[in-house]
Scaffold this motif. Structure first.
Motif, PDB file in Angstrom:
ATOM      1  N   GLY A  23      -7.989  -3.765   7.525  1.00  0.00           N
ATOM      2  CA  GLY A  23      -7.784  -4.396   8.831  1.00  0.00           C
ATOM      3  C   GLY A  23      -6.349  -4.875   8.948  1.00  0.00           C
ATOM      4  O   GLY A  23      -5.414  -4.127   8.700  1.00  0.00           O
ATOM      5  N   ASP A  24      -6.146  -6.138   9.268  1.00  0.00           N
ATOM      6  CA  ASP A  24      -4.787  -6.652   9.457  1.00  0.00           C
ATOM      7  C   ASP A  24      -4.214  -7.304   8.195  1.00  0.00           C
ATOM      8  O   ASP A  24      -3.207  -8.013   8.268  1.00  0.00           O
ATOM      9  CB  ASP A  24      -4.747  -7.635  10.639  1.00  0.00           C
ATOM     10  N   LYS A  25      -4.845  -7.046   7.060  1.00  0.00           N
ATOM     11  CA  LYS A  25      -4.347  -7.531   5.765  1.00  0.00           C
ATOM     12  C   LYS A  25      -4.388  -6.363   4.786  1.00  0.00           C
ATOM     13  O   LYS A  25      -4.982  -5.326   5.055  1.00  0.00           O
ATOM     14  CB  LYS A  25      -5.264  -8.643   5.204  1.00  0.00           C
ATOM     15  N   SER A  26      -3.803  -6.568   3.615  1.00  0.00           N
ATOM     16  CA  SER A  26      -3.985  -5.576   2.561  1.00  0.00           C
ATOM     17  C   SER A  26      -5.029  -6.094   1.583  1.00  0.00           C
ATOM     18  O   SER A  26      -5.421  -7.262   1.621  1.00  0.00           O
ATOM     19  CB  SER A  26      -2.665  -5.299   1.840  1.00  0.00           C
ATOM     20  N   ARG A  27      -5.453  -5.178   0.701  1.00  0.00           N
ATOM     21  CA  ARG A  27      -6.464  -5.523  -0.293  1.00  0.00           C
ATOM     22  C   ARG A  27      -6.008  -5.016  -1.657  1.00  0.00           C
ATOM     23  O   ARG A  27      -5.504  -3.893  -1.767  1.00  0.00           O
ATOM     24  CB  ARG A  27      -7.792  -4.864   0.075  1.00  0.00           C
ATOM     25  N   LEU A  28      -6.175  -5.846  -2.656  1.00  0.00           N
ATOM     26  CA  LEU A  28      -5.905  -5.453  -4.035  1.00  0.00           C
ATOM     27  C   LEU A  28      -7.185  -4.811  -4.562  1.00  0.00           C
ATOM     28  O   LEU A  28      -8.222  -5.476  -4.709  1.00  0.00           O
ATOM     29  CB  LEU A  28      -5.529  -6.694  -4.855  1.00  0.00           C
ATOM     30  N   LYS A  29      -7.128  -3.514  -4.816  1.00  0.00           N
ATOM     31  CA  LYS A  29      -8.335  -2.777  -5.194  1.00  0.00           C
ATOM     32  C   LYS A  29      -8.935  -3.308  -6.497  1.00  0.00           C
ATOM     33  O   LYS A  29      -8.213  -3.506  -7.471  1.00  0.00           O
ATOM     34  CB  LYS A  29      -8.004  -1.297  -5.372  1.00  0.00           C
ATOM     35  N   GLY A  30     -10.205  -3.546  -6.487  1.00  0.00           N
ATOM     36  CA  GLY A  30     -10.907  -3.972  -7.694  1.00  0.00           C
ATOM     37  C   GLY A  30     -10.720  -5.436  -8.040  1.00  0.00           C
ATOM     38  O   GLY A  30     -11.104  -5.868  -9.125  1.00  0.00           O
ATOM     39  N   ALA A  31     -10.120  -6.208  -7.123  1.00  0.00           N
ATOM     40  CA  ALA A  31      -9.844  -7.620  -7.417  1.00  0.00           C
ATOM     41  C   ALA A  31     -11.096  -8.480  -7.276  1.00  0.00           C
ATOM     42  O   ALA A  31     -12.033  -8.133  -6.558  1.00  0.00           O
ATOM     43  CB  ALA A  31      -8.765  -8.134  -6.472  1.00  0.00           C
ATOM     44  N   GLU A  32     -11.055  -9.620  -7.965  1.00  0.00           N
ATOM     45  CA  GLU A  32     -12.087 -10.636  -7.780  1.00  0.00           C
ATOM     46  C   GLU A  32     -11.583 -11.633  -6.752  1.00  0.00           C
ATOM     47  O   GLU A  32     -10.378 -11.814  -6.594  1.00  0.00           O
ATOM     48  CB  GLU A  32     -12.321 -11.400  -9.088  1.00  0.00           C
ATOM     49  N   LYS A  33     -12.516 -12.311  -6.090  1.00  0.00           N
ATOM     50  CA  LYS A  33     -12.135 -13.347  -5.125  1.00  0.00           C
ATOM     51  C   LYS A  33     -12.256 -14.721  -5.763  1.00  0.00           C
ATOM     52  O   LYS A  33     -13.216 -14.994  -6.472  1.00  0.00           O
ATOM     53  CB  LYS A  33     -13.040 -13.273  -3.891  1.00  0.00           C
ATOM     54  N   ALA A  38       0.832  -1.207   0.000  1.00  0.00           N
ATOM     55  CA  ALA A  38       0.000   0.000   0.000  1.00  0.00           C
ATOM     56  C   ALA A  38       0.867   1.258   0.000  1.00  0.00           C
ATOM     57  O   ALA A  38       0.471   2.286  -0.553  1.00  0.00           O
ATOM     58  CB  ALA A  38      -0.929  -0.004   1.211  1.00  0.00           C
ATOM     59  N   ALA A  39       2.062   1.180   0.597  1.00  0.00           N
ATOM     60  CA  ALA A  39       2.969   2.329   0.603  1.00  0.00           C
ATOM     61  C   ALA A  39       3.579   2.539  -0.781  1.00  0.00           C
ATOM     62  O   ALA A  39       3.722   3.674  -1.236  1.00  0.00           O
ATOM     63  CB  ALA A  39       4.068   2.118   1.638  1.00  0.00           C
ATOM     64  N   ILE A  40       3.910   1.449  -1.457  1.00  0.00           N
ATOM     65  CA  ILE A  40       4.581   1.535  -2.757  1.00  0.00           C
ATOM     66  C   ILE A  40       3.603   1.809  -3.889  1.00  0.00           C
ATOM     67  O   ILE A  40       3.898   2.560  -4.808  1.00  0.00           O
ATOM     68  CB  ILE A  40       5.359   0.222  -3.011  1.00  0.00           C
ATOM     69  N   ASP A  41       2.428   1.201  -3.823  1.00  0.00           N
ATOM     70  CA  ASP A  41       1.473   1.298  -4.930  1.00  0.00           C
ATOM     71  C   ASP A  41       0.059   1.563  -4.405  1.00  0.00           C
ATOM     72  O   ASP A  41      -0.831   0.708  -4.510  1.00  0.00           O
ATOM     73  CB  ASP A  41       1.507  -0.003  -5.737  1.00  0.00           C
ATOM     74  N   PRO A  42      -0.163   2.758  -3.836  1.00  0.00           N
ATOM     75  CA  PRO A  42      -1.481   3.056  -3.249  1.00  0.00           C
ATOM     76  C   PRO A  42      -2.610   3.102  -4.280  1.00  0.00           C
ATOM     77  O   PRO A  42      -3.781   3.036  -3.910  1.00  0.00           O
ATOM     78  CB  PRO A  42      -1.270   4.418  -2.583  1.00  0.00           C
ATOM     79  N   GLU A  43      -2.233   3.198  -5.562  1.00  0.00           N
ATOM     80  CA  GLU A  43      -3.263   3.172  -6.604  1.00  0.00           C
ATOM     81  C   GLU A  43      -3.945   1.800  -6.645  1.00  0.00           C
ATOM     82  O   GLU A  43      -5.129   1.689  -6.949  1.00  0.00           O
ATOM     83  CB  GLU A  43      -2.586   3.444  -7.943  1.00  0.00           C
ATOM     84  N   ASN A  44      -3.198   0.755  -6.349  1.00  0.00           N
ATOM     85  CA  ASN A  44      -3.722  -0.610  -6.459  1.00  0.00           C
ATOM     86  C   ASN A  44      -3.911  -1.329  -5.124  1.00  0.00           C
ATOM     87  O   ASN A  44      -4.623  -2.331  -5.074  1.00  0.00           O
ATOM     88  CB  ASN A  44      -2.785  -1.455  -7.330  1.00  0.00           C
TER      89      ASN A  44
END
Ligand code: SF4
Length: 79
Positions: free
Chosen positions: A31-41, A20-26
């Motif tokens: 919470g205690d994990k990161s999320r890939l914006k716009g991703a499918e599960k 998130a620090a390197i690529d806040p666009e994506n």
């Protein structure tokens, strides 16, 4: 056209925040994990992913390189 699959193995993410620090666009923290914006599960695997064209890859490769686990993978998709 070259496309890439960006994959986040969220179940093993340690939530360090590097992506998130390197690529806040994506990437953002969730919470205690990161999320890939716009991703499918992907059902039942703990994986989230998205397929993007090279022009929209942004800094996902840098995020993958910085992930200490690693749990971010960027793979070329063969069509
Ligand atoms: S860099 Fe890796 S371990 Fe750290 S928050 Fe991002 S995906 Fe999770």
């Amino acid at each position: 056209m070259v496309k890439f699959r960006v994959e986040h193995q969220k179940d093993i993410c340690i939530g360090c925040g590097a992506c998130a620090a390197i690529d806040p666009e994506n990437w953002e923290m969730d919470g205690d994990k990161s999320r890939l914006k716009g991703a499918e599960k992907e059902e039942g695997t703990g994986i989230e992913f998205m397929v993007v064209e090279e022009a929209n890859l942004g800094s996902n490769k840098e995020a993958a390189d910085a992930c200490p686990v690693p749990c971010i993978f960027v793979k070329e998709v063969k069509e």
